[in-house]
Design an enzyme around this catalytic site. Structure first.
Site, short mmCIF file in Angstrom:
data_model
loop_
_atom_site.label_atom_id
_atom_site.label_comp_id
_atom_site.label_asym_id
_atom_site.label_seq_id
_atom_site.Cartn_x
_atom_site.Cartn_y
_atom_site.Cartn_z
N CYS A 46 -3.97 4.25 -1.05
CA CYS A 46 -3.33 4.35 -2.38
C CYS A 46 -2.40 5.55 -2.44
O CYS A 46 -1.33 5.48 -3.06
CB CYS A 46 -4.40 4.49 -3.47
SG CYS A 46 -5.55 3.13 -3.51
C1 BEZ Z 1 -7.64 3.28 0.22
O1 BEZ Z 1 -6.85 3.39 -0.73
O2 BEZ Z 1 -7.44 3.85 1.27
C2 BEZ Z 1 -8.87 2.41 0.07
C3 BEZ Z 1 -9.49 2.27 -1.15
C4 BEZ Z 1 -10.64 1.48 -1.22
C5 BEZ Z 1 -11.13 0.85 -0.09
C6 BEZ Z 1 -10.48 0.99 1.14
C7 BEZ Z 1 -9.33 1.77 1.22
#
Ligand code: BEZ
Length: 219
Positions: A46
C-alpha cells in the site's frame, strides 16, 4: 464483486478524509474520479501504491481525473502514514484525500471487501479495489486485486484514456492498446457512417469471412 459494479450509481456517502468531511458526489463533481482502496495503513504494498498514485497525480490531472483513496484506519493514522509514503516516494506529495473507514462500513457499501484478508482481530480488510467513476457518478470500470498484488498505475492511465475516448467517439480500444495507438471503430457504426464520423480515414482488416468489422482509425 456482487453489488456495486459497472453501470451502478456511486452511493452518495458522507465520508471523513484526510482533507475533511465530504459527500462522494460533491467530490466527483463533473470529473472522472478514481476511488481506490487499500488493506491497511503502514503496510508495504500500500505504501508503494499510494506513493505511485501521488507520482501519477499530474498525469491524472491532465486527464481531468480526481483521486480518492480509502483505507480502514482513522484520519490520524492516515496522516502519520502519509509522512512515510512521502518519505519513501521522494518528492511526491500525497495531496489527494484518503477516506478513513475504521468501522469498515464503507468498504461493504462500496464493495471493496477482501473475502480472505483479515486483521489481527479477525476483521475483514479491504481488497485492492479500484472504481473509475464517471462525471455522471456511475461506475465505469472496476478492478479487484487481492492484497498480495499491487496495481499497475500505467494500466490505470490506459483504461482512463480508453474510457474517455470511447465516451467521446464511437470507438473501442483493442487488446494491448496503449494511448496514442490506433483504435477500432464500434461494430454498430456502418461503413457510410464511419466515412462521415472519421474523415481522417480508417483501415479495414482483410479477413477470411469477407466481413468488414475490424476497422482501425486514429482519434
Ligand atoms: C501490503 O500492503 O503490503 C499488504 C497488506 C495486506 C496483506 C498483504 C500485503
Amino acid at each position: 464483486m456482487p453489488g456495486l459494479t459497472i453501470g451502478d450509481d456511486l452511493p452518495n456517502l458522507e465520508v471523513e478524509t484526510t482533507n475533511g468531511k465530504m459527500k462522494l458526489h460533491d467530490y466527483v463533481g463533473d470529473s472522472y474520479t478514481i476511488l481506490f482502496s487499500h488493506p491497511g495503513d503502514f503496510t508495504p504494498v500500500c505504501t508503494t501504491e499510494l506513493g505511485m498514485m501521488a507520482a501519477y497525480a499530474n498525469k491524472f490531472a491532465e486527464l481531468g481525473v480526481k483521486l480518492l483513496g480509502l483505507s480502514c484506519d482513522d484520519v490520524h493514522s492516515h496522516k502519520e502514514w502519509i509522512k512515510d509514503i512521502e518519505a519513501y516516494n521522494k518528492g511526491h506529495k500525497v495531496t489527494y484525500p484518503i477516506i478513513a473507514d475504521s468501522k469498515r462500513e464503507l468498504i461493504k457499501q462500496l464493495n471493496m471487501v477482501d473475502p480472505e484478508e483479515t486483521d489481527s482481530s479477525g476483521h475483514k480488510l479491504p481488497s485492492r479495489a479500484l472504481h473509475i467513476v464517471g462525471p455522471d457518478k456511475k461506475i465505469r470500470l472496476s478492478f479487484l486485486y487481492p492484497a498480495t498484488t499491487g496495481r499497475n498505475m500505467d494500466e490505470v492511465v490506459r483504461v482512463v484514456d480508453s474510457l474517455q475516448k470511447a465516451a467521446k467517439h464511437k470507438i473501442a480500444t483493442p487488446a494491448n492498446w496503449k494511448p496514442g495507438e490506433p483504435v477500432v471503430i464500434s461494430p454498430n457504426v456502418s461503413t457510410e457512417q464511419a466515412k462521415e464520423m472519421f474523415p481522417q480515414g480508417f483501415d479495414t482488416a482483410n479477413l477470411p469471412s469477407g466481413k468488414s468489422y475490424l476497422r482501425f482509425t486514429n482519434v
